[in-house]
Design a protein around this motif. Structure first.
Motif, mmCIF file in Angstrom:
data_model
loop_
_atom_site.group_PDB
_atom_site.id
_atom_site.type_symbol
_atom_site.label_atom_id
_atom_site.label_comp_id
_atom_site.label_asym_id
_atom_site.label_seq_id
_atom_site.Cartn_x
_atom_site.Cartn_y
_atom_site.Cartn_z
ATOM 1 N N ARG A 186 -1.249 6.828 -10.142
ATOM 2 C CA ARG A 186 -1.377 6.615 -11.585
ATOM 3 C C ARG A 186 -2.000 5.245 -11.867
ATOM 4 N NH1 ARG A 186 4.269 8.277 -11.947
ATOM 5 N NH2 ARG A 186 4.423 10.529 -12.290
ATOM 6 N N GLU A 187 -1.562 4.231 -11.111
ATOM 7 C CA GLU A 187 -2.126 2.883 -11.312
ATOM 8 C C GLU A 187 -3.621 2.870 -10.970
ATOM 9 O OE1 GLU A 187 1.240 1.257 -12.836
ATOM 10 O OE2 GLU A 187 -0.697 0.271 -12.597
ATOM 11 N N LEU A 231 -9.989 -4.422 -11.450
ATOM 12 C CA LEU A 231 -9.816 -4.860 -10.065
ATOM 13 C C LEU A 231 -8.489 -5.594 -9.877
ATOM 14 C CD1 LEU A 231 -13.389 -6.075 -9.098
ATOM 15 C CD2 LEU A 231 -12.073 -4.293 -7.987
ATOM 16 N N GLU A 232 -8.143 -6.483 -10.833
ATOM 17 C CA GLU A 232 -6.888 -7.217 -10.727
ATOM 18 C C GLU A 232 -5.692 -6.269 -10.771
ATOM 19 O OE1 GLU A 232 -8.435 -11.386 -12.844
ATOM 20 O OE2 GLU A 232 -7.004 -10.089 -13.852
ATOM 21 N N ALA A 233 -5.733 -5.295 -11.698
ATOM 22 C CA ALA A 233 -4.637 -4.338 -11.815
ATOM 23 C C ALA A 233 -4.496 -3.508 -10.537
ATOM 24 C CB ALA A 233 -4.860 -3.421 -13.011
ATOM 25 N N THR A 266 -1.653 -2.346 -5.478
ATOM 26 C CA THR A 266 -1.729 -2.171 -4.032
ATOM 27 C C THR A 266 -0.692 -3.035 -3.326
ATOM 28 O OG1 THR A 266 -4.100 -1.670 -4.176
ATOM 29 C CG2 THR A 266 -3.237 -2.320 -2.028
ATOM 30 N N VAL A 267 -0.583 -4.305 -3.754
ATOM 31 C CA VAL A 267 0.387 -5.209 -3.134
ATOM 32 C C VAL A 267 1.809 -4.710 -3.386
ATOM 33 C CG1 VAL A 267 1.343 -7.546 -3.220
ATOM 34 C CG2 VAL A 267 -1.128 -7.216 -3.232
ATOM 35 N N GLU A 268 2.094 -4.297 -4.644
ATOM 36 C CA GLU A 268 3.454 -3.908 -5.003
ATOM 37 C C GLU A 268 3.866 -2.585 -4.369
ATOM 38 O OE1 GLU A 268 4.017 -3.469 -9.157
ATOM 39 O OE2 GLU A 268 6.031 -2.614 -8.971
ATOM 40 N N LEU A 269 2.994 -1.557 -4.462
ATOM 41 C CA LEU A 269 3.393 -0.216 -4.053
ATOM 42 C C LEU A 269 2.993 0.118 -2.619
ATOM 43 C CD1 LEU A 269 2.519 1.658 -7.359
ATOM 44 C CD2 LEU A 269 4.741 0.845 -6.608
ATOM 45 N N ILE A 313 5.270 1.629 0.363
ATOM 46 C CA ILE A 313 4.800 2.707 1.241
ATOM 47 C C ILE A 313 4.704 2.252 2.698
ATOM 48 C CG2 ILE A 313 2.854 4.232 1.738
ATOM 49 C CD1 ILE A 313 2.311 4.427 -1.219
ATOM 50 N N SER A 314 4.033 1.107 2.932
ATOM 51 C CA SER A 314 3.818 0.645 4.307
ATOM 52 C C SER A 314 5.131 0.396 5.043
ATOM 53 C CB SER A 314 2.958 -0.618 4.298
ATOM 54 O OG SER A 314 1.639 -0.305 3.912
#
Length: 467
Positions: free
Chosen positions: A116-117, A134-136, A141-144, A149-150
């Motif tokens: 969704r993001e 790009l910032e969003a 990516t960093v948060e989720l 996930i990782s």
């Protein structure tokens, strides 16, 4: 009799040993295969998720289209579905199967939030907000991805790797246990027992070697995935730098190149005005060529600037009445329509989410081309639009000279002209600008035409709700 009994006992011992060893090795082989397949699916899922995120980032940098991004997301969905189906069909221990399914659902739920993001960032980019998009995306990516996930995937991979090591150790223990079993039955057949033991040892060693090779291959696949991700990130950085350099060139061209060209054109026009008919006919002709060349050069630079600014200088996307935009275009080209006795008609046109100035430029280029490349009859141009799934399909049809099918792709390339400059005016950049505008809006453009039967240009605009 005792000798025959001993021999019979030895043979029975050999058969029992062979059956037990074969059964144990088969079980180990099945368990090893299940765990190896599990690790392969975990790496495939990680690669698909990271691929979709990288595809979204490359899209925001203008490197790929919306179709490639949607394909990357679809690949993730396929991996999730295939992963769960494979786990349920594998016949694992019920407790282990439930643990894997729970972890898979956690990862899938988090990826849905990440998707969704990513979609929101892509929509923001399509509205002209590239930096914010790009910032969003990077924050999500960093948060989720990195934060949720990782870690779950890393834990799953670590557990799977531990399972592989456990089976290897189990294989070694089984070998030791099975090595003792023959001695119960082969007291009087030492040579036969040693031969049986050596066969067993070679078989188990072969399985251990295969297991170690599979572990090494999995590590190599992980390292390759990391290198690919690093290369794609560098590509994104290079693309961003290239866009900045292109914008700088456009600024230089708009000032440093235009000024001397204007001076040359002004003095040539002054020469033409003062000395026309004062010199011989050859001089008048030469001055005319020079003025025409300077004028064409200025038009070419203006079109190049317009092409370079489609991405970097575009306006905001908003709800636009395309019928009103068309009416404005017809007012602007009214003189050309009148001089060529052209007939311009249109159906009811929809309101769409678009950059109004660029939509106007798009329609103007297509209609003026239809008038310019006319046949012997007076130009007739018809503009229409139809709604399809998720998009509007616009068409601009004319009764002009038509285009050979082998040139249908080539005409959208920069500086491509199919007619001599003396026959039809233009810089050969207009259709390149139209394609750039359509691609910025997330659509497609193509032509259907045959020589002598007119042309119909089609372009699509995605149907999006106003926010």
């Amino acid at each position: 009799m005792v000798g025959f009994a001993l021999i019979g006992l030895t043979l029975i011992g050999f058969l029992v040993t062979d059956i037990v060893i074969t059964s144990e090795l088969d079980d180990l082989s099945k368990e090893q295969s299940l765990v190896a397949d599990e690790m392969a699916r975990e790496y495939a899922l990680r690669s698909a998720i990271e691929g979709s995120v990288i595809s979204a980032e490359v899209l925001l940098q203008g490197g790929v289209g919306r179709e490639e991004y949607e394909a990357a997301k679809q690949a993730v969905r396929v991996e999730f579905a295939g992963y769960e189906a494979a786990v349920r069909e594998a016949g694992m221990n019920p407790g282990l199967e439930d643990k894997i399914i729970v972890d898979l659902r956690r990862i899938e739920d988090t990826y849905i939030r990440l998707e969704r993001e990513m979609d929101a960032s892509v929509d923001s980019y399509l509205e002209g907000k590239q930096r914010e998009a790009l910032e969003a995306l990077r924050e999500a990516t960093v948060e989720l991805l990195s934060g949720e996930i990782s870690p779950v995937l890393d834990e799953r991979i670590s557990q799977t790797y531990a399972e592989l090591i456990r089976y290897r150790d189990k294989s070694a223990s089984s070998r030791q246990a099975l090595a003792v079993l023959p001695w119960v039955f082969v007291v009087f057949s030492t040579a036969l027992v040693i031969a049986t033991y050596r066969i067993t040892e070679r078989s188990i060693s072969g399985y251990e070697k295969e297991l170690e090779e599979e572990i090494a291959e999995r590590k190599e696949a992980q390292e390759n995935a990391r290198q690919i991700r690093t290369a794609l990130e560098k590509t994104v950085e290079d693309l961003a730098r290239s866009n900045r350099e292109l914008e700088q060139f456009a600024n230089v061209a708009s000032h440093d190149l235009q000024e001397p060209l204007r001076m040359v054109a002004s003095y040539l026009q002054l020469l033409e005005k003062r000395y026309k008919n004062a010199l011989d006919s050859d001089a008048d002709e030469f001055i005319g060529y020079a003025v025409d060349g300077a004028t064409r050069m200025k038009a070419m630079i203006d079109d190049l600037l317009a092409l370079s600014r489609v991405e970097n200088r575009g306006g905001e996307f908003e709800l636009v009445d395309s019928e009103k935009v068309l009416e404005g275009v017809l007012r602007d080209i009214g003189l050309a329509v009148e001089e060529n006795e052209a007939e311009i008609t249109h159906d009811d046109l929809p309101s769409v989410i678009a950059d109004e100035a660029q939509l106007s430029k798009l329609l103007q280029n297509l209609i003026t081309n239809a008038i310019r490349f006319r046949g012997e009859e007076a130009p007739r141009v018809h503009v229409s639009a139809r709604q399809e799934i998720g998009e509007w399909v616009f068409s601009v049809a004319d009764n002009g000279i038509g285009i050979d099918p082998k040139y249908h792709e080539r005409i959208f390339q920069i500086f491509e002209r199919l007619n001599p400059r003396s026959d039809v005016s233009g810089t050969g950049i207009g259709l390149s600008i139209t394609r750039k505008i359509v691609e910025r809006h997330g659509g497609r453009i193509w032509v259907e035409s045959e020589p002598g039967r007119g042309s119909t240009f089609y372009f699509t605009l995605p149907e999006r709700r106003e926010r």
